[in-house]
Design an enzyme around this catalytic site. Structure first.
Site, short mmCIF file in Angstrom:
data_model
loop_
_atom_site.label_atom_id
_atom_site.label_comp_id
_atom_site.label_asym_id
_atom_site.label_seq_id
_atom_site.Cartn_x
_atom_site.Cartn_y
_atom_site.Cartn_z
N ILE A 153 0.83 -1.21 0.00
CA ILE A 153 0.00 0.00 0.00
C ILE A 153 0.86 1.26 0.00
O ILE A 153 0.47 2.29 -0.57
CB ILE A 153 -1.01 0.01 1.17
CG1 ILE A 153 -2.14 1.00 0.90
CG2 ILE A 153 -0.34 0.28 2.51
CD1 ILE A 153 -2.97 0.72 -0.32
N SER A 170 12.06 0.95 6.52
CA SER A 170 11.60 -0.38 6.12
C SER A 170 12.82 -1.28 6.10
O SER A 170 13.92 -0.82 5.79
CB SER A 170 10.98 -0.30 4.71
OG SER A 170 9.98 -1.26 4.53
N ARG A 171 12.61 -2.56 6.44
CA ARG A 171 13.77 -3.46 6.43
C ARG A 171 14.24 -3.72 5.01
O ARG A 171 15.44 -3.74 4.74
CB ARG A 171 13.42 -4.78 7.14
CG ARG A 171 13.12 -4.57 8.62
CD ARG A 171 12.41 -5.76 9.19
NE ARG A 171 11.17 -6.06 8.47
CZ ARG A 171 10.29 -6.99 8.81
NH1 ARG A 171 10.51 -7.71 9.90
NH2 ARG A 171 9.22 -7.19 8.11
N LYS A 216 -5.26 2.05 8.13
CA LYS A 216 -6.31 1.25 8.74
C LYS A 216 -5.89 -0.22 8.74
O LYS A 216 -5.12 -0.60 7.86
CB LYS A 216 -7.65 1.42 8.03
CG LYS A 216 -7.63 1.26 6.51
CD LYS A 216 -7.21 -0.02 5.87
CE LYS A 216 -7.95 -1.27 6.28
NZ LYS A 216 -7.57 -2.42 5.38
N ASP A 237 -9.69 -7.37 7.51
CA ASP A 237 -8.78 -6.34 6.97
C ASP A 237 -9.48 -5.55 5.86
O ASP A 237 -9.54 -4.31 5.94
CB ASP A 237 -7.46 -6.96 6.50
CG ASP A 237 -6.54 -5.89 5.93
OD1 ASP A 237 -5.74 -5.33 6.69
OD2 ASP A 237 -6.65 -5.59 4.72
P1 NAP Z 1 2.64 -5.40 3.09
O1 NAP Z 1 2.78 -5.28 1.63
O2 NAP Z 1 2.86 -6.71 3.75
O3 NAP Z 1 3.63 -4.24 3.60
C1 NAP Z 1 3.84 -3.86 4.88
C2 NAP Z 1 5.32 -3.60 5.07
O4 NAP Z 1 5.51 -3.47 6.45
C3 NAP Z 1 6.17 -4.77 4.61
O5 NAP Z 1 6.60 -4.59 3.30
C4 NAP Z 1 7.30 -4.76 5.61
O6 NAP Z 1 8.39 -4.06 5.07
C5 NAP Z 1 6.81 -3.97 6.79
N1 NAP Z 1 6.79 -4.79 8.02
C6 NAP Z 1 7.38 -4.51 9.17
N2 NAP Z 1 7.15 -5.44 10.09
C7 NAP Z 1 6.40 -6.36 9.50
C8 NAP Z 1 5.84 -7.58 9.94
N3 NAP Z 1 6.00 -8.02 11.19
N4 NAP Z 1 5.11 -8.30 9.05
C9 NAP Z 1 4.94 -7.88 7.79
N5 NAP Z 1 5.45 -6.71 7.33
C10 NAP Z 1 6.17 -5.95 8.18
O7 NAP Z 1 1.19 -4.91 3.60
P2 NAP Z 1 0.22 -3.85 2.90
O8 NAP Z 1 -0.71 -4.53 1.96
O9 NAP Z 1 1.00 -2.70 2.41
O10 NAP Z 1 -0.66 -3.47 4.17
C11 NAP Z 1 -0.17 -2.63 5.21
C12 NAP Z 1 -1.34 -1.93 5.86
O11 NAP Z 1 -2.02 -1.20 4.84
C13 NAP Z 1 -2.38 -2.90 6.47
O12 NAP Z 1 -2.85 -2.38 7.67
C14 NAP Z 1 -3.49 -2.92 5.42
O13 NAP Z 1 -4.76 -3.10 6.01
C15 NAP Z 1 -3.39 -1.52 4.83
N6 NAP Z 1 -3.93 -1.43 3.46
C16 NAP Z 1 -3.57 -2.36 2.49
C17 NAP Z 1 -4.16 -2.31 1.23
C18 NAP Z 1 -3.84 -3.30 0.13
O14 NAP Z 1 -4.48 -3.26 -0.94
N7 NAP Z 1 -2.86 -4.19 0.27
C19 NAP Z 1 -5.11 -1.31 0.95
C20 NAP Z 1 -5.39 -0.35 1.93
C21 NAP Z 1 -4.80 -0.43 3.17
P3 NAP Z 1 9.89 -4.46 5.48
O15 NAP Z 1 9.98 -5.96 5.47
O16 NAP Z 1 10.72 -3.80 4.43
O17 NAP Z 1 10.10 -3.89 6.86
#
Ligand code: NAP
Length: 303
Positions: free
Chosen positions: A11, A33-34, A87, A165
């Site tokens: 996101i 970010s890691r 969120k 979610d």
């Molecule tokens: P994601 O792609 O998994 O990204 C989150 C980032 O957070 C990861 O790339 C990771 O980066 C970091 N991170 C740090 N600690 C972590 C852990 N323990 N587990 C996993 N990742 C960790 O997730 P996302 O889809 O962007 O979602 C993040 C938030 O945005 C959520 O709350 C979700 O509800 C919200 N959101 C998502 C979307 C969607 O379409 N995906 C839409 C709207 C809102 P590093 O490894 O580089 O630290």
């Protein structure tokens, strides 16, 4: 204003970075970010290092999954920075209350953002419903977890919320547009045999409103809500972007690209006003679904 973005995942790259780059209000000054990076932006791997090295960055936006988000948010507030949360705003209500207390103590802004509330037709739906009596309603929020959360195992871990979610996005719209408060009376939750969070949920609310959330929908995706009122029928489709009244198109536009620019404009306005915006009503409904929900075990799920 200089801002740091924490958690460079799906996101952050899809929405936060383009919204920040397009805004006159913001300069993306650092990332934390890691593994994730944004080209041309100073990158840190630990929030403590960024906070210590960059006292000039006054605002921190957190796009981490909910479980790791609290520690980062607490550290940023403790360091006197303004904080914006993706969120759902946390993994538990009590941790968000703790953040709210800390923000107040530090005299900084805390914004629990709800991107779906900024969808194109939500404000119009709210205005239309304002003088109506809602007789019944139904939400259908069915999407393909493999498409929207590819390989994101955190979403099925404890605190990841599973189908809530995306479902909490529907609840953020519901709590925004209804002319009366809504509360949950029952829920059925389907947990994959190998997971800690539900893949589907059916909810009942006291106000004759029901919801059907499912993470297993392939093909066309459905993000709809419909209400029968004492003065006609209203439907919000495509996640709040398209409006229909009495079966006829009544406005909106099928795009999600306005949501994050609107969130960052709101954050800028909160900072200018010296205010916070912490609305936990959608998350209360999710917590109540976990409290009241009848649990069934369903087929194991793997990405
Ligand atoms: P994601 O792609 O998994 O990204 C989150 C980032 O957070 C990861 O790339 C990771 O980066 C970091 N991170 C740090 N600690 C972590 C852990 N323990 N587990 C996993 N990742 C960790 O997730 P996302 O889809 O962007 O979602 C993040 C938030 O945005 C959520 O709350 C979700 O509800 C919200 N959101 C998502 C979307 C969607 O379409 N995906 C839409 C709207 C809102 P590093 O490894 O580089 O630290």
């Amino acid at each position: 204003m200089k801002i740091a973005l924490v958690g460079i995942g799906k996101i952050a790259l899809d929405q936060h970075v383009p919204a920040l780059n397009a805004s006159q209000d913001w300069e993306l000054a650092a990332t934390v970010s890691r593994a994730g990076r944004v080209e041309g932006v100073e990158a840190y791997t630990a929030i403590a290092d960024m906070l210590a090295a960059r006292p000039d960055i006054g605002v921190v936006s957190l796009a981490l999954p909910p479980v790791p988000r609290f520690a980062a948010a607490f550290a940023a507030l403790e360091a006197g920075r303004h904080v914006m949360l993706e969120k759902p705003p946390g993994a538990s209500l009590s941790e968000v209350h703790a953040l709210q207390d800390l923000a107040q103590k530090k005299g900084v802004t805390l914004y629990t953002s709800w991107h779906s509330r900024e969808a194109e037709a939500v404000a119009a739906a709210k205005a239309w419903l304002a003088d109506k009596q809602v007789l019944r309603g139904h939400i259908t929020w069915r999407e393909d977890v493999r498409k929207w959360h590819p390989g994101q195992d955190w979403i099925f871990e404890a605190g990841g919320m599973g189908v809530f979610d995306p479902g909490i996005n529907a609840l953020s719209i519901l709590t925004e547009i209804l002319p009366m408060p809504v509360h949950l009376t029952g829920a059925d939750l389907d947990f994959p045999a190998n997971r800690q969070a539900p893949i589907a949920a059916r909810l009942q609310f006291a106000q004759n409103i029901t919801a059907d959330f499912d993470f297993r929908q392939e093909g066309p995706q459905t993000w709809d809500m419909e209400f029968e009122t004492d003065q006609g029928h209203i439907a919000l489709r495509m996640g709040g972007n398209i409006l229909e009244i009495n079966g006829k198109p009544a406005g909106g536009e099928n795009t999600i690209m306005g949501e994050y620019p609107a969130l960052y404009a709101r954050m800028a306005a909160l900072l200018r006003a010296g205010a916070s915006d912490v609305d936990l009503r959608p998350m209360v409904l999710v917590a109540d679904a976990f409290t009241l929900g009848q649990r069934q075990t369903t087929d194991a799920f793997d990405f």
